[in-house]
Design a protein around this motif. Structure first.
Motif, PDB file in Angstrom:
ATOM      1  N   LEU A 106      -1.860   3.725   4.435  1.00 38.58           N
ATOM      2  CA  LEU A 106      -1.958   3.058   5.735  1.00 38.58           C
ATOM      3  C   LEU A 106      -2.518   3.996   6.805  1.00 38.58           C
ATOM      4  O   LEU A 106      -3.400   3.614   7.599  1.00 38.58           O
ATOM      5  N   LEU A 123      -4.893  -1.063   0.192  1.00 37.84           N
ATOM      6  CA  LEU A 123      -3.930  -2.049   0.717  1.00 37.84           C
ATOM      7  C   LEU A 123      -3.266  -2.845  -0.415  1.00 37.84           C
ATOM      8  O   LEU A 123      -2.118  -3.262  -0.310  1.00 37.84           O
ATOM      9  N   VAL A 126      -0.195  -7.840   8.490  1.00 34.05           N
ATOM     10  CA  VAL A 126      -1.094  -7.176   9.440  1.00 34.05           C
ATOM     11  C   VAL A 126      -1.270  -8.046  10.679  1.00 34.05           C
ATOM     12  O   VAL A 126      -1.305  -9.267  10.570  1.00 34.05           O
ATOM     13  N   PHE A 173      -0.284  -2.480  10.944  1.00 33.15           N
ATOM     14  CA  PHE A 173       0.152  -2.810   9.582  1.00 33.15           C
ATOM     15  C   PHE A 173       1.649  -2.572   9.502  1.00 33.15           C
ATOM     16  O   PHE A 173       2.145  -1.514   9.886  1.00 33.15           O
TER      17      PHE A 173
END
Ligand code: ADP
Length: 583
Positions: free
Chosen positions: A484, A551, A567, A577
Motif C-alpha cells: 500500500l 493490491l 478504497v 486505502f
C-alpha cells in the motif's frame, strides 16, 4: 355370518318343530281313530244286545243314543240283514236305501271275522263317514254304527290347534334362544370383525383384549390376530420411519432434485429445486412439465436419453434460475416409479467452479503475457549486445542496466505470483504470532523512506497512544503495508504525502489506513483495481516497476484474516486505502 347362522338354526328348528307336530298329529289321530272305533263298537254292541233281547230296532237305537248322549259325537245306526237289505236307519228312510251287502264294513262283518271297518263318503248323507259293522249271528243281522269323520275330528282339530300353538310358541322361544346364543358364541368373531375393520381404516393400535379363555379356538384366533397386528404395526412404523428419513434427506439435499416421468412431467421435487427455479409446485395436485421449470429443452432431452438408454447421463447445462443464469452439472438416472419409467435429475450448481476455472485460465494467460514482456525485452537487448553493442562499453553498460531492470521486474513478478498462489492455497496462516502493529508500521516507514525521499514524498506515521497488539503472521501484514505504501509513493507527485494510520475498531477489527495526496483513481476503476493484473495506466505502472498484483495480494491477505480492503479516492486529490483485519 350371524345372519346365516340364525337362518340355519331357524330352519333346523322349524323342521324339528314341523316333524314333532306331524308325529304328534299322527299319534293323536291314530289314538282318536282307535277311540272312535271303540266308541262305535261299544255303541253297536249295545244295539246288538238290545236287538238280541227283542227290543225293536228304533228303540234300541234311541236308547243307545241316549246312553251315549254325554258324548257330543253324532251317531248313526243302520241295521242290515245278512242279505244286505237295510232294515233300519236312524237318519234315513231304510226303504229308500239300496242294498248294503257290498259295503266293505258289512261284507267284512258278514264274513264273521269280527267287526268290519271302513271310512268313506256316504251316498245317503253325502259326508265322509267312519263305519263299524258287527254281526248279530242269532238274528242274522248286521248292526252298523257310523259317525261323520269331521265330527270325530272336531276335538282333534282343537287339540291339534292347541299343539300347533304350543309348538309355534316353542319355535319362537327356541329361535330367540338360538339367536342369543349365536350372538354369544360368535362374540369373539364380532370383536375380530370390529378390530379388522379398525385396522383397515388405518388404526394399527387396535388389539383383541377380552378373549374368551374358556373358548380355546377364540383365544388362539385372538392371539394370532394380535401378533399379526403387532407385526403389521411394526412394519408400518418401520416403513413410515424409513419414508420420513428418505423425505428428510430428499428435502434437505443441498442440490435441486427432481423425479420426472416418461412424458417429461415433474412428479417429485425437493424444496431446493422449488427455491432455485422459484416455483412452489405440488406435483401431487398439478402436472408440471419439466421444460416450464428449467426453461431448457436440453433437460427434457437428457431425461429421454437416460430412460431410453437405461443409463446415467451427465451434462453441463446453462439454466435460468431465480437468481439469474447458472451452470449446472445435470445428472439424469433412469428410475422406475410404480412401474412407470422415469428419471431422477440431480442438478449440481457449478457456476462458481466454472468462474474459478475461467479466472485460473485467465490468470495463466495473463501471467504468460506478463512474463513474456520482460523476457522479450531481455532477449532484444541481448541480441543487440551480440550484434556489436557489447563492444561499445558505454552502450553495453546501458543495455546491461536495461536487462537488469527487466530481470528485476521478472523476479518481482514471479515473487508476487508465488505469494499470491501461496495465500490462495491456505485458509489460515500457520505462522501466527503476537506483536505490536505500530512497531511494524514504523519499520515499514523506515524501509520505504529512501524510496519516498527519492520521489520527493514524505511518509507520516500517525502514532497511537498505546501499542496495538495483534496476533498474525507479521510477514503478511508487512506485505500489506509495503504494497500500500509503495503504491502511495508510486502514484504520488513530488511534495506529496503518505499517511499511515492504524487502530482497533469497536467491532474488534484492526483498521490499517494508507492515505496519499497522489493522482487518485477514477471511480470506474476503483472497483477493479483489486483484480489481478488490473492497472489504470499500464505503461505508468510498468515504468514504476509495478506488477499489477500488489493490491490483489492485499485483498487476499485481508480475506485470509477474515477481513476486506476498500478504497476511497478522488482523481487529482489522492486515495485512501483501508484494510480491515481480524487480528
Ligand atoms: P501495480 O503493480 O500496477 O501498482 P497494484 O495492484 O498495486 O498494481 O495496483 C493496481 C493499480 O491500481 C495500479 O496500476 C494503479 O493504477 C492503481 N493504484 C494503486 N494504488 C494507487 C494509489 N495509491 N493511487 C492511485 N492509483 C493507485
Amino acid at each position: 355370518m350371524i345372519k346365516k347362522l340364525n337362518m340355519l338354526t331357524s330352519a333346523v328348528l322349524l323342521i324339528a318343530i314341523l316333524t314333532a307336530g306331524l308325529a304328534s298329529f299322527q299319534a293323536i289321530s291314530r289314538f282318536n281313530d282307535q277311540n272312535n272305533r271303540a266308541y262305535l263298537i261299544s255303541a253297536g254292541q249295545m244295539i246288538s244286545q238290545q236287538l238280541a233281547d227283542r227290543i225293536p230296532a228304533d228303540r234300541a237305537v234311541a236308547r243307545t243314543l241316549e246312553a251315549f248322549s254325554h258324548n257330543q259325537k253324532t251317531l248313526r245306526a243302520t241295521i242290515v240283514d245278512t242279505r244286505g237289505n237295510v232294515v233300519f236307519d236312524n237318519e234315513a228312510d231304510s226303504s229308500q236305501m239300496d242294498n248294503h251287502l257290498f259295503r266293505a264294513e258289512i261284507a267284512l262283518a258278514i264274513k264273521g271275522e269280527g267287526p268290519g271297518f271302513a271310512i268313506r263318503r256316504s251316498n245317503t248323507l253325502d259326508t265322509e263317514m267312519i263305519y263299524v259293522a258287527q254281526l248279530v249271528p242269532e238274528l242274522d243281522l248286521v248292526v252298523r254304527t257310523s259317525m261323520p269323520v269331521y265330527t270325530s275330528q272336531g276335538p282333534l282339530r282343537d287339540m291339534l290347534l292347541a299343539i300347533g300353538l304350543v309348538l309355534l310358541l316353542a319355535l319362537a322361544v327356541l329361535i330367540l334362544i338360538s339367536a342369543l346364543s349365536t350372538r354369544w358364541i360368535t362374540r369373539p368373531l364380532q370383536a375380530l370383525n370390529a378390530a379388522a375393520r379398525a385396522i383397515s381404516t388405518g388404526d394399527y393400535t387396535v388389539r383383541l383384549h377380552q378373549l374368551d379363555q374358556d373358548d380355546n379356538e377364540a383365544a388362539v384366533l385372538g392371539e394370532a390376530f394380535n401378533s399379526m397386528a403387532d407385526r403389521l404395526q411394526q412394519t408400518i412404523t418401520d416403513l413410515e420411519e424409513r419414508n420420513e428419513r428418505l423425505a428428510v434427506i430428499f428435502e434437505n439435499m443441498s442440490d435441486p432434485l427432481l423425479v420426472v416421468n416418461e412424458t417429461g412431467a415433474v412428479i417429485l421435487l425437493n424444496s431446493r429445486a422449488k427455491a432455485v427455479f422459484g416455483r412452489d409446485l405440488d406435483p401431487a395436485r398439478v402436472t408440471y412439465p419439466l421444460v416450464l421449470l428449467t426453461h431448457s429443452e436440453a433437460t427434457d432431452a437428457l431425461v429421454r436419453q437416460a430412460i431410453e438408454g437405461g443409463q446415467t447421463i451427465r451434462r453441463e447445462l446453462p439454466l435460468q434460475t431465480v437468481t439469474g443464469a447458472a451452470v449446472f452439472l445435470v445428472i439424469a438416472s433412469p428410475v422406475r416409479t410404480a412401474d412407470d419409467p422415469g428419471a431422477i435429475l440431480t442438478l449440481h450448481d457449478i457456476t462458481e467452479m466454472k468462474r474459478m476455472q475461467k479466472l485460473r485460465s485467465d490468470f495463466v494467460a495473463n501471467v504468460t503475457h506478463e512474463l513474456k514482456t520482460p523476457l522479450t525485452s531481455i532477449r532484444g537487448f541481448v541480441e543487440t549486445l551480440r550484434a556489436g553493442a557489447a563492444r561499445k562499453p558505454d552502450v553495453a553498460d546501458r543495455f546491461l542496466a536495461f536487462i537488469d531492470i527487466e530481470a528485476e521486474r521478472l523476479h518481482k513478478l514471479i515473487q508476487d505470483i508465488l505469494i499470491l498462489s501461496e495465500i490462495e492455497e491456505i485458509h489460515a496462516d500457520p505462522h501466527s504470532q503476537t506483536f505490536d502493529l505500530q512497531t511494524l508500521v514504523d519499520a515499514v516507514a523506515v524501509l520505504l523512506d529512501d524510496a519516498a525521499s527519492a520521489a520527493g514524498i514524505s511518509i507520516v506515521v500517525e502514532e497511537n497512544d498505546s501499542p496495538l497488539t495483534v496476533s498474525a503472521n507479521p510477514d503478511r501484514i508487512k506485505q500489506v503495508l509495503i504494497n500500500l505504501v509503495d503504491n502511495a509513493i508510486k502514484y504520488n507527485q513530488p511534495g506529496g504525502k503518505v499517511y499511515i494510520q492504524t487502530g482497533r475498531q469497536d467491532n474488534g477489527l484492526v483498521a490499517i489506513s494508507v492515505r496519499d495526496t497522489g493522482v487518485g483513481i477514477e471511480p470506474e476503476h476503483q472497483a477493479r483495481i483489486f483484480e489481478r493484473f488490473y492497472r489504470v495506466d499500464k505503461s505508468r505502472s510498468r515504468d514504476l516497476g509495478g506488477t499489477g498484483l500488489g493490491l490483489s495480494i492485499v485483498k487476499h491477505i485481508a480475506q485470509l484474516y477474515d477481513g476486506y480492503a476498500t478504497v476511497e479516492s478522488k482523481p487529482g486529490q489522492g486515495s485512501d486505502f483501508q484494510v480491515f483485519l481480524k487480528i
